[in-house]
Scaffold this motif. Structure first.
Motif, PDB file in Angstrom:
ATOM      1  N   VAL A   1       0.849  -1.195   0.000  1.00 30.73           N
ATOM      2  CA  VAL A   1       0.000   0.000   0.000  1.00 30.73           C
ATOM      3  C   VAL A   1       0.887   1.249   0.000  1.00 30.73           C
ATOM      4  O   VAL A   1       0.644   2.211  -0.748  1.00 30.73           O
ATOM      5  CB  VAL A   1      -0.929  -0.001   1.233  1.00 30.73           C
ATOM      6  N   VAL A   2       1.932   1.211   0.820  1.00 36.72           N
ATOM      7  CA  VAL A   2       2.872   2.344   0.869  1.00 36.72           C
ATOM      8  C   VAL A   2       3.624   2.467  -0.459  1.00 36.72           C
ATOM      9  O   VAL A   2       3.872   3.571  -0.943  1.00 36.72           O
ATOM     10  CB  VAL A   2       3.854   2.164   2.049  1.00 36.72           C
ATOM     11  N   VAL A   3       3.953   1.308  -1.058  1.00 37.78           N
ATOM     12  CA  VAL A   3       4.617   1.334  -2.368  1.00 37.78           C
ATOM     13  C   VAL A   3       3.709   2.020  -3.401  1.00 37.78           C
ATOM     14  O   VAL A   3       4.172   2.828  -4.219  1.00 37.78           O
ATOM     15  CB  VAL A   3       4.956  -0.103  -2.839  1.00 37.78           C
ATOM     16  N   GLY A   4       2.407   1.723  -3.324  1.00 41.46           N
ATOM     17  CA  GLY A   4       1.447   2.371  -4.226  1.00 41.46           C
ATOM     18  C   GLY A   4       1.412   3.882  -4.017  1.00 41.46           C
ATOM     19  O   GLY A   4       1.314   4.655  -4.985  1.00 41.46           O
ATOM     20  N   VAL A   5       1.513   4.317  -2.766  1.00 40.59           N
ATOM     21  CA  VAL A   5       1.531   5.762  -2.464  1.00 40.59           C
ATOM     22  C   VAL A   5       2.806   6.399  -3.011  1.00 40.59           C
ATOM     23  O   VAL A   5       2.769   7.495  -3.602  1.00 40.59           O
ATOM     24  CB  VAL A   5       1.434   5.976  -0.928  1.00 40.59           C
ATOM     25  N   PHE A   6       3.945   5.689  -2.838  1.00 39.41           N
ATOM     26  CA  PHE A   6       5.207   6.180  -3.412  1.00 39.41           C
ATOM     27  C   PHE A   6       5.039   6.409  -4.921  1.00 39.41           C
ATOM     28  O   PHE A   6       5.396   7.463  -5.448  1.00 39.41           O
ATOM     29  CB  PHE A   6       6.329   5.149  -3.221  1.00 39.41           C
ATOM     30  N   ALA A   7       4.505   5.381  -5.593  1.00 43.37           N
ATOM     31  CA  ALA A   7       4.373   5.443  -7.057  1.00 43.37           C
ATOM     32  C   ALA A   7       3.477   6.602  -7.462  1.00 43.37           C
ATOM     33  O   ALA A   7       3.798   7.341  -8.403  1.00 43.37           O
ATOM     34  CB  ALA A   7       3.806   4.123  -7.581  1.00 43.37           C
ATOM     35  N   TYR A   8       2.372   6.789  -6.754  1.00 45.63           N
ATOM     36  CA  TYR A   8       1.449   7.876  -7.112  1.00 45.63           C
ATOM     37  C   TYR A   8       2.130   9.228  -6.941  1.00 45.63           C
ATOM     38  O   TYR A   8       1.986  10.123  -7.785  1.00 45.63           O
ATOM     39  CB  TYR A   8       0.196   7.795  -6.239  1.00 45.63           C
ATOM     40  N   ASN A   9       2.885   9.387  -5.868  1.00 50.87           N
ATOM     41  CA  ASN A   9       3.551  10.670  -5.634  1.00 50.87           C
ATOM     42  C   ASN A   9       4.712  10.902  -6.602  1.00 50.87           C
ATOM     43  O   ASN A   9       5.113  12.037  -6.831  1.00 50.87           O
ATOM     44  CB  ASN A   9       4.054  10.743  -4.194  1.00 50.87           C
ATOM     45  N   PHE A  10       5.229   9.853  -7.144  1.00 44.44           N
ATOM     46  CA  PHE A  10       6.280   9.997  -8.161  1.00 44.44           C
ATOM     47  C   PHE A  10       5.695  10.334  -9.534  1.00 44.44           C
ATOM     48  O   PHE A  10       6.225  11.165 -10.256  1.00 44.44           O
ATOM     49  CB  PHE A  10       7.079   8.693  -8.286  1.00 44.44           C
ATOM     50  N   PHE A  11       4.582   9.665  -9.881  1.00 42.86           N
ATOM     51  CA  PHE A  11       4.165   9.667 -11.282  1.00 42.86           C
ATOM     52  C   PHE A  11       2.852  10.385 -11.591  1.00 42.86           C
ATOM     53  O   PHE A  11       2.456  10.406 -12.749  1.00 42.86           O
ATOM     54  CB  PHE A  11       4.054   8.214 -11.779  1.00 42.86           C
ATOM     55  N   ASN A  12       2.155  10.952 -10.602  1.00 41.36           N
ATOM     56  CA  ASN A  12       0.874  11.581 -10.965  1.00 41.36           C
ATOM     57  C   ASN A  12       1.126  12.831 -11.815  1.00 41.36           C
ATOM     58  O   ASN A  12       2.174  13.481 -11.722  1.00 41.36           O
ATOM     59  CB  ASN A  12       0.015  11.852  -9.723  1.00 41.36           C
ATOM     60  N   PHE A  13       0.131  13.145 -12.650  1.00 44.99           N
ATOM     61  CA  PHE A  13       0.317  14.144 -13.716  1.00 44.99           C
ATOM     62  C   PHE A  13       0.486  15.563 -13.168  1.00 44.99           C
ATOM     63  O   PHE A  13       1.343  16.322 -13.623  1.00 44.99           O
ATOM     64  CB  PHE A  13      -0.897  14.099 -14.653  1.00 44.99           C
ATOM     65  N   ASP A  14      -0.311  15.922 -12.162  1.00 48.00           N
ATOM     66  CA  ASP A  14      -0.334  17.327 -11.714  1.00 48.00           C
ATOM     67  C   ASP A  14       0.798  17.671 -10.751  1.00 48.00           C
ATOM     68  O   ASP A  14       1.479  18.671 -10.937  1.00 48.00           O
ATOM     69  CB  ASP A  14      -1.688  17.629 -11.045  1.00 48.00           C
ATOM     70  N   ASN A  15       0.972  16.830  -9.724  1.00 47.68           N
ATOM     71  CA  ASN A  15       1.946  17.182  -8.681  1.00 47.68           C
ATOM     72  C   ASN A  15       3.028  16.138  -8.472  1.00 47.68           C
ATOM     73  O   ASN A  15       3.720  16.156  -7.449  1.00 47.68           O
ATOM     74  CB  ASN A  15       1.200  17.398  -7.351  1.00 47.68           C
ATOM     75  N   GLY A  16       3.145  15.181  -9.381  1.00 49.05           N
ATOM     76  CA  GLY A  16       4.131  14.106  -9.215  1.00 49.05           C
ATOM     77  C   GLY A  16       5.562  14.621  -9.234  1.00 49.05           C
ATOM     78  O   GLY A  16       5.869  15.653  -9.862  1.00 49.05           O
ATOM     79  N   PHE A  17       6.441  13.912  -8.536  1.00 50.37           N
ATOM     80  CA  PHE A  17       7.845  14.318  -8.430  1.00 50.37           C
ATOM     81  C   PHE A  17       8.512  14.407  -9.806  1.00 50.37           C
ATOM     82  O   PHE A  17       9.201  15.386 -10.121  1.00 50.37           O
ATOM     83  CB  PHE A  17       8.573  13.297  -7.543  1.00 50.37           C
ATOM     84  N   ILE A  18       8.287  13.395 -10.638  1.00 54.78           N
ATOM     85  CA  ILE A  18       8.923  13.370 -11.967  1.00 54.78           C
ATOM     86  C   ILE A  18       8.422  14.530 -12.825  1.00 54.78           C
ATOM     87  O   ILE A  18       9.214  15.238 -13.465  1.00 54.78           O
ATOM     88  CB  ILE A  18       8.632  12.026 -12.688  1.00 54.78           C
ATOM     89  N   ASN A  19       7.081  14.733 -12.833  1.00 55.73           N
ATOM     90  CA  ASN A  19       6.535  15.806 -13.664  1.00 55.73           C
ATOM     91  C   ASN A  19       6.925  17.189 -13.149  1.00 55.73           C
ATOM     92  O   ASN A  19       7.086  18.132 -13.938  1.00 55.73           O
ATOM     93  CB  ASN A  19       5.005  15.672 -13.743  1.00 55.73           C
ATOM     94  N   SER A  20       7.114  17.319 -11.835  1.00 54.73           N
ATOM     95  CA  SER A  20       7.577  18.613 -11.289  1.00 54.73           C
ATOM     96  C   SER A  20       8.972  18.925 -11.801  1.00 54.73           C
ATOM     97  O   SER A  20       9.277  20.082 -12.158  1.00 54.73           O
ATOM     98  CB  SER A  20       7.578  18.554  -9.760  1.00 54.73           C
ATOM     99  N   ILE A  21       9.824  17.884 -11.859  1.00 54.76           N
ATOM    100  CA  ILE A  21      11.183  18.087 -12.383  1.00 54.76           C
ATOM    101  C   ILE A  21      11.132  18.462 -13.866  1.00 54.76           C
ATOM    102  O   ILE A  21      11.831  19.378 -14.323  1.00 54.76           O
ATOM    103  CB  ILE A  21      12.035  16.814 -12.168  1.00 54.76           C
ATOM    104  N   LEU A  22      10.271  17.746 -14.616  1.00 55.41           N
ATOM    105  CA  LEU A  22      10.160  18.033 -16.056  1.00 55.41           C
ATOM    106  C   LEU A  22       9.711  19.471 -16.295  1.00 55.41           C
ATOM    107  O   LEU A  22      10.236  20.167 -17.172  1.00 55.41           O
ATOM    108  CB  LEU A  22       9.157  17.055 -16.703  1.00 55.41           C
ATOM    109  N   VAL A  23       8.731  19.945 -15.503  1.00 57.74           N
ATOM    110  CA  VAL A  23       8.241  21.320 -15.656  1.00 57.74           C
ATOM    111  C   VAL A  23       9.339  22.324 -15.324  1.00 57.74           C
ATOM    112  O   VAL A  23       9.537  23.322 -16.030  1.00 57.74           O
ATOM    113  CB  VAL A  23       6.995  21.536 -14.752  1.00 57.74           C
ATOM    114  N   ASN A  24      10.087  22.057 -14.251  1.00 58.49           N
ATOM    115  CA  ASN A  24      11.183  22.970 -13.871  1.00 58.49           C
ATOM    116  C   ASN A  24      12.287  23.012 -14.914  1.00 58.49           C
ATOM    117  O   ASN A  24      13.022  24.002 -15.022  1.00 58.49           O
ATOM    118  CB  ASN A  24      11.769  22.543 -12.517  1.00 58.49           C
TER     119      ASN A  24
END
Length: 310
Positions: free
Chosen positions: A129-152
């Motif tokens: 369940v925690v792994v799923g939360v990690f993945a969502y926070n990494f990959f979600n479109f609006d506020n995900g970690f990866i997309n935040s880096i791409l926008v910056n």
């Protein structure tokens, strides 16, 4: 006569090592109760199960409970996905486990070794369940970690949750990250069990550290590797439901690449309490796994008889 001698030898062995057999007893009782006594319950896969009549008095329907898998036309797709994911899991996880176990066994600094072991093992104790939360926070479109880096960096956001192709890599990554530590401990224990005299003999013969790994450590890990792979093959049609469900959830855009038998059956039968169809799927997975283990064990027995299970 041979049978009588066999029983006598077994009795002698029991008297000699009765403490070991006593320690083994709980595991034997566990398997008898939960693996063999319950085995006749597989019959529920062939009946129209009625709780009031019980398993053996319910109406026999043959293979009708298997039809929902075949009629939807999804059987090949979910079987292929389950097989391919598990083959990749087996190959990559065991390769990494062996490499890390050998690397750790070669580290002389015991503090660094213990810290490294703990860090690698830690993900094993993290809930999916925690792994799923990690993945969502990494990959979600609006506020995900990866997309935040791409926008910056002035780049466009990437729609991870509508792109099924990339999820096969993400799923494999999280599986390896979570399971490598535990498997590595098994191989590390096997390496620890190798006699130091073998390494000393190789050292006296002039073998370098790399040669000792190639010609002593890896060959002596072969039996452990074959044993673990054969165990893994037995459940090759049983996907990691927790992993797939917590990463993918009910996102139907990703099903084509990420749907496995367990998640498909869960979605199909949730709410219907159709025990018979669930049992049919379980039987299909078990029979396929049994055939695969018997086949691979037969091949192993012909190539390396000492490494075969039976």
């Amino acid at each position: 006569m041979k049978v009588k001698r066999g029983f006598q030898a077994f009795g002698k062995e029991m008297r000699k090592n009765w403490v070991m057999f006593l320690m083994l007893l709980p595991a034997i009782v566990y398997f008898i109760i939960f693996s063999y006594v319950t085995m006749p319950g597989a019959y529920v896969a062939f009946v129209n199960y009625n709780p009031n009549k019980g398993i053996f008095k319910s109406d026999f329907v043959g293979f009708k409970n298997f039809e929902f898998l075949i009629k939807n036309g999804d059987l090949w797709r979910i079987t292929k996905n389950t097989l391919l994911y598990n083959i990749v899991f087996l190959i990559l996880s065991h390769s990494l486990q062996i490499i890390l176990a050998i690397m750790l066994s070669e580290i002389m600094n015991k503090y660094f070794k213990k810290i490294s072991q703990s860090v690698i093992l830690l993900p094993h104790f993290i809930s999916y369940v925690v792994v799923g939360v990690f993945a969502y926070n990494f990959f979600n479109f609006d506020n995900g970690f990866i997309n935040s880096i791409l926008v910056n960096l002035g780049m466009e956001r990437f729609p991870f949750y509508s792109n099924p192709g990339i999820w096969k890599y993400i799923i494999v990554f999280f599986y390896i990250w979570k399971t490598t530590g535990y498997g590595m401990i098994v191989y590390l224990a096997a390496i620890t069990g190798i006699s130091g005299e073998v390494y000393e003999a190789a050292y006296i013969d002039g073998a370098s550290r790399f040669q000792r790994i190639c010609y002593v450590t890896i060959p002596l890990l072969k039996q452990t590797f074959v044993l673990l792979v054969l165990f893994g093959l037995g459940g090759i049609l049983r996907g990691s439901f927790d992993l797939f469900y917590n990463l993918i959830g009910t996102n139907s855009l990703l099903y084509r690449q990420t749907d496995i038998i367990d998640t498909y059956v869960y979605r199909s039968l949730i709410g219907s309490f159709n025990f018979a169809s669930s049992a049919a799927v379980g039987l299909y997975q078990s029979v396929f796994g049994l055939i695969l283990v018997l086949t691979i064990n037969l091949i192993v027995r012909k190539i390396e008889p000492e490494s075969a299970l039976f």
